[in-house]
Every structure is written in structure tokens, then in C-alpha cells.
Design a protein around this motif. Sequence first.
Motif, PDB file in Angstrom:
ATOM      1  N   ALA A 188       0.806  -1.215   0.000  1.00 27.57           N
ATOM      2  CA  ALA A 188       0.000   0.000   0.000  1.00 27.57           C
ATOM      3  C   ALA A 188       0.844   1.272   0.000  1.00 27.57           C
ATOM      4  O   ALA A 188       0.517   2.247  -0.675  1.00 27.57           O
ATOM      5  CB  ALA A 188      -0.939  -0.014   1.200  1.00 27.57           C
ATOM      6  N   SER A 189       1.934   1.281   0.750  1.00 28.83           N
ATOM      7  CA  SER A 189       2.755   2.490   0.836  1.00 28.83           C
ATOM      8  C   SER A 189       3.461   2.833  -0.468  1.00 28.83           C
ATOM      9  O   SER A 189       3.989   3.940  -0.621  1.00 28.83           O
ATOM     10  CB  SER A 189       3.786   2.344   1.960  1.00 28.83           C
ATOM     11  OG  SER A 189       4.630   1.224   1.728  1.00 28.83           O
ATOM     12  N   ASP A 190       3.471   1.903  -1.429  1.00 30.51           N
ATOM     13  CA  ASP A 190       4.109   2.177  -2.725  1.00 30.51           C
ATOM     14  C   ASP A 190       3.248   3.059  -3.617  1.00 30.51           C
ATOM     15  O   ASP A 190       3.758   3.663  -4.572  1.00 30.51           O
ATOM     16  CB  ASP A 190       4.386   0.869  -3.473  1.00 30.51           C
ATOM     17  CG  ASP A 190       5.474   0.026  -2.825  1.00 30.51           C
ATOM     18  OD1 ASP A 190       6.289   0.595  -2.074  1.00 30.51           O
ATOM     19  OD2 ASP A 190       5.495  -1.193  -3.073  1.00 30.51           O
ATOM     20  N   VAL A 191       1.955   3.124  -3.339  1.00 27.85           N
ATOM     21  CA  VAL A 191       1.047   3.858  -4.219  1.00 27.85           C
ATOM     22  C   VAL A 191       1.367   5.354  -4.147  1.00 27.85           C
ATOM     23  O   VAL A 191       1.314   5.972  -3.088  1.00 27.85           O
ATOM     24  CB  VAL A 191      -0.421   3.613  -3.828  1.00 27.85           C
ATOM     25  CG1 VAL A 191      -1.350   4.372  -4.776  1.00 27.85           C
ATOM     26  CG2 VAL A 191      -0.746   2.128  -3.859  1.00 27.85           C
ATOM     27  N   GLY A 192       1.729   5.929  -5.282  1.00 29.58           N
ATOM     28  CA  GLY A 192       2.097   7.338  -5.341  1.00 29.58           C
ATOM     29  C   GLY A 192       3.564   7.606  -5.080  1.00 29.58           C
ATOM     30  O   GLY A 192       4.022   8.740  -5.253  1.00 29.58           O
ATOM     31  N   THR A 193       4.293   6.576  -4.654  1.00 28.81           N
ATOM     32  CA  THR A 193       5.722   6.757  -4.392  1.00 28.81           C
ATOM     33  C   THR A 193       6.594   5.957  -5.350  1.00 28.81           C
ATOM     34  O   THR A 193       7.813   6.072  -5.319  1.00 28.81           O
ATOM     35  CB  THR A 193       6.079   6.350  -2.947  1.00 28.81           C
ATOM     36  OG1 THR A 193       5.804   4.955  -2.756  1.00 28.81           O
ATOM     37  CG2 THR A 193       5.253   7.151  -1.946  1.00 28.81           C
ATOM     38  N   SER A 194       5.977   5.117  -6.186  1.00 30.04           N
ATOM     39  CA  SER A 194       6.722   4.351  -7.181  1.00 30.04           C
ATOM     40  C   SER A 194       5.838   4.176  -8.414  1.00 30.04           C
ATOM     41  O   SER A 194       4.639   4.453  -8.380  1.00 30.04           O
ATOM     42  CB  SER A 194       7.135   2.981  -6.631  1.00 30.04           C
ATOM     43  OG  SER A 194       5.983   2.206  -6.323  1.00 30.04           O
ATOM     44  N   GLY A 195       6.437   3.726  -9.503  1.00 30.68           N
ATOM     45  CA  GLY A 195       5.681   3.554 -10.733  1.00 30.68           C
ATOM     46  C   GLY A 195       5.322   4.887 -11.373  1.00 30.68           C
ATOM     47  O   GLY A 195       5.772   5.957 -10.943  1.00 30.68           O
ATOM     48  N   LEU A 196       4.458   4.850 -12.394  1.00 28.58           N
ATOM     49  CA  LEU A 196       4.110   6.064 -13.123  1.00 28.58           C
ATOM     50  C   LEU A 196       3.220   7.011 -12.328  1.00 28.58           C
ATOM     51  O   LEU A 196       3.150   8.198 -12.630  1.00 28.58           O
ATOM     52  CB  LEU A 196       3.419   5.700 -14.444  1.00 28.58           C
ATOM     53  CG  LEU A 196       4.277   4.996 -15.502  1.00 28.58           C
ATOM     54  CD1 LEU A 196       3.550   4.954 -16.839  1.00 28.58           C
ATOM     55  CD2 LEU A 196       5.636   5.666 -15.671  1.00 28.58           C
ATOM     56  N   LEU A 197       2.521   6.495 -11.300  1.00 25.43           N
ATOM     57  CA  LEU A 197       1.675   7.379 -10.504  1.00 25.43           C
ATOM     58  C   LEU A 197       2.481   8.404  -9.716  1.00 25.43           C
ATOM     59  O   LEU A 197       1.954   9.441  -9.312  1.00 25.43           O
ATOM     60  CB  LEU A 197       0.827   6.554  -9.525  1.00 25.43           C
ATOM     61  CG  LEU A 197      -0.381   5.826 -10.100  1.00 25.43           C
ATOM     62  CD1 LEU A 197      -1.105   5.077  -8.993  1.00 25.43           C
ATOM     63  CD2 LEU A 197      -1.333   6.786 -10.786  1.00 25.43           C
ATOM     64  N   LYS A 198       3.744   8.119  -9.497  1.00 25.38           N
ATOM     65  CA  LYS A 198       4.580   9.046  -8.726  1.00 25.38           C
ATOM     66  C   LYS A 198       4.654  10.414  -9.410  1.00 25.38           C
ATOM     67  O   LYS A 198       4.672  11.448  -8.730  1.00 25.38           O
ATOM     68  CB  LYS A 198       5.984   8.463  -8.564  1.00 25.38           C
ATOM     69  CG  LYS A 198       6.921   9.341  -7.736  1.00 25.38           C
ATOM     70  CD  LYS A 198       8.273   8.676  -7.565  1.00 25.38           C
ATOM     71  CE  LYS A 198       9.214   9.542  -6.749  1.00 25.38           C
ATOM     72  NZ  LYS A 198      10.544   8.899  -6.566  1.00 25.38           N
ATOM     73  N   THR A 199       4.674  10.432 -10.741  1.00 29.36           N
ATOM     74  CA  THR A 199       4.808  11.705 -11.458  1.00 29.36           C
ATOM     75  C   THR A 199       3.610  12.619 -11.243  1.00 29.36           C
ATOM     76  O   THR A 199       3.777  13.766 -10.799  1.00 29.36           O
ATOM     77  CB  THR A 199       5.037  11.459 -12.961  1.00 29.36           C
ATOM     78  OG1 THR A 199       6.274  10.764 -13.136  1.00 29.36           O
ATOM     79  CG2 THR A 199       5.093  12.782 -13.725  1.00 29.36           C
ATOM     80  N   PRO A 200       2.375  12.195 -11.541  1.00 31.00           N
ATOM     81  CA  PRO A 200       1.256  13.127 -11.308  1.00 31.00           C
ATOM     82  C   PRO A 200       1.029  13.430  -9.831  1.00 31.00           C
ATOM     83  O   PRO A 200       0.643  14.547  -9.471  1.00 31.00           O
ATOM     84  CB  PRO A 200       0.057  12.404 -11.936  1.00 31.00           C
ATOM     85  CG  PRO A 200       0.428  10.963 -11.950  1.00 31.00           C
ATOM     86  CD  PRO A 200       1.908  10.938 -12.154  1.00 31.00           C
ATOM     87  N   TYR A 201       1.259  12.443  -8.967  1.00 30.48           N
ATOM     88  CA  TYR A 201       1.010  12.647  -7.539  1.00 30.48           C
ATOM     89  C   TYR A 201       1.998  13.648  -6.946  1.00 30.48           C
ATOM     90  O   TYR A 201       1.610  14.604  -6.270  1.00 30.48           O
ATOM     91  CB  TYR A 201       1.111  11.307  -6.816  1.00 30.48           C
ATOM     92  CG  TYR A 201       0.806  11.359  -5.334  1.00 30.48           C
ATOM     93  CD1 TYR A 201      -0.437  11.762  -4.876  1.00 30.48           C
ATOM     94  CD2 TYR A 201       1.770  10.973  -4.394  1.00 30.48           C
ATOM     95  CE1 TYR A 201      -0.719  11.801  -3.518  1.00 30.48           C
ATOM     96  CE2 TYR A 201       1.497  11.002  -3.038  1.00 30.48           C
ATOM     97  CZ  TYR A 201       0.244  11.421  -2.599  1.00 30.48           C
ATOM     98  OH  TYR A 201      -0.028  11.455  -1.256  1.00 30.48           O
ATOM     99  N   ARG A 202       3.268  13.441  -7.199  1.00 30.49           N
ATOM    100  CA  ARG A 202       4.281  14.306  -6.607  1.00 30.49           C
ATOM    101  C   ARG A 202       4.423  15.654  -7.310  1.00 30.49           C
ATOM    102  O   ARG A 202       4.993  16.600  -6.755  1.00 30.49           O
ATOM    103  CB  ARG A 202       5.633  13.585  -6.598  1.00 30.49           C
ATOM    104  CG  ARG A 202       5.704  12.445  -5.587  1.00 30.49           C
ATOM    105  CD  ARG A 202       5.484  12.964  -4.189  1.00 30.49           C
ATOM    106  NE  ARG A 202       5.448  11.900  -3.187  1.00 30.49           N
ATOM    107  CZ  ARG A 202       5.186  12.104  -1.908  1.00 30.49           C
ATOM    108  NH1 ARG A 202       4.937  13.324  -1.476  1.00 30.49           N
ATOM    109  NH2 ARG A 202       5.147  11.087  -1.059  1.00 30.49           N
ATOM    110  N   SER A 203       3.909  15.764  -8.534  1.00 30.23           N
ATOM    111  CA  SER A 203       4.014  17.035  -9.247  1.00 30.23           C
ATOM    112  C   SER A 203       2.801  17.925  -9.011  1.00 30.23           C
ATOM    113  O   SER A 203       2.774  19.065  -9.485  1.00 30.23           O
ATOM    114  CB  SER A 203       4.177  16.788 -10.756  1.00 30.23           C
ATOM    115  OG  SER A 203       2.994  16.211 -11.310  1.00 30.23           O
TER     116      SER A 203
END
Length: 211
Positions: A188-203
Motif C-alpha cells: 500500500a505504501s508504494d502507491v504514489g511513491t513508485s511507478g508512473l503514478l509518482k509523477t502526477p502525484y508528486r508534481s
Amino acid sequence: MTLVAPEHRPTLREELAPLPASARWAVFGVLGLLVVGALVVALGGSSTADGVRIVRERPIAFNLRVAPGMKQLEPAAGEWVHLERKNQDSMVVGPLQLPAYKGDVGGILPIVATHELDALKQRFPELELVEEGKARINTVAGYTLAFRVSRKPRLYGRLTLLPQPVPGARDGVRLLLLSTPAGGAGKASDVGTSGLLKTPYRSFRFGTEAP
């Protein structure tokens, strides 16, 4: 018959005439890319080395980047932005409305998150909360829930509540992310911190200005 007035000469065709055919086609190709880029900007996004930047001005101004490989879908009712890679991961940006409160917004967010969790459990009956706590995205303080949606198939999620960073704000955004192991989430903790989702989430940023 002369179709171009003398004051508008030389034309592009006349300027390129001395060049070899291959060079002329290369110039036309570059011009075509510039036209496409202009159209992207006109439609509310801009191409960058990291993908497309989405900019919204109303009802709340915000912007984010979309990594290459993610598709922007038509938002459903209650959604402002919907990104997806079929059978891998998704991210939805929607409105956040807070009840009236006194003091710092950080005091009301855990209460709102509890109601949000109840709603998520209605949607995903097998949902298991894994962790929750304060969150910060590009200096904006919020609150996040990380959870397991289901075990078979393995699906994980994250909900982040971000009020607008102004005193007394009662509106903001909800960021709902879902991801599978194929999308880069092994837990669960990987969601938004790894993979392609990291780009829209962190930006994600409030306002229309990119960093």
C-alpha cells in the motif's frame, strides 16, 4: 499570376527552394511538431520531457504532470481529472469540501478522513486500512490514507486530502490513487511513491504555475 504581395516575399517555399529535398522535408517536419505543440497548449496541457502538464483554472486552479504511458480519460461526475493505465493504475482528482472548523485545518482532516474511509469501504467491501497520517505534497499540508483494496487480485490505494493552502480554507482536492503490482505497487505504501503514478502525484501543485 502573383498570389503573394512583394512586401511579404520571400515566402517559406522560396526560402527553402535552394535546399535539398531531404532538408526541406526535415524543416516541414519540425514545423509540424511546433503546430502540434501549440495545439496541446491550446487544449489545456503542454508537452514536457516528463510528459504532458495538465492545467486547470476553475473552480480551483491546479496543475500536474502526466508521465508518458498514462492516458487522460473524460472525467466522470464529481471528477476533475482522471488518469489511467488499464489494469495497472489510476489517479482521480476531485473536489474536497470541509465542514466549518476552528483553529488549524490539521485538526479537522483526520475526522474528514474517517468519513472518507467509510465511503471507500462502501465502494470496496474488502478494503483494509494499512496506514494513515499527515501528508505533504510540494509544501502543502494534508492527510493521507494508504490501504489494501483487495487481496485477489492484489490492488492497493491511497487517498490524500489537500486543502488549499490559505488560512481557513474549506475547499481543496481529493487525490485517489489505485495501483496493482503491475503498476509498481507491491504494498500500500508504494502507491504514489513508485511507478508512473509518482509523477502526477508528486508534481501536483495548486495554481497554474509549474515549478
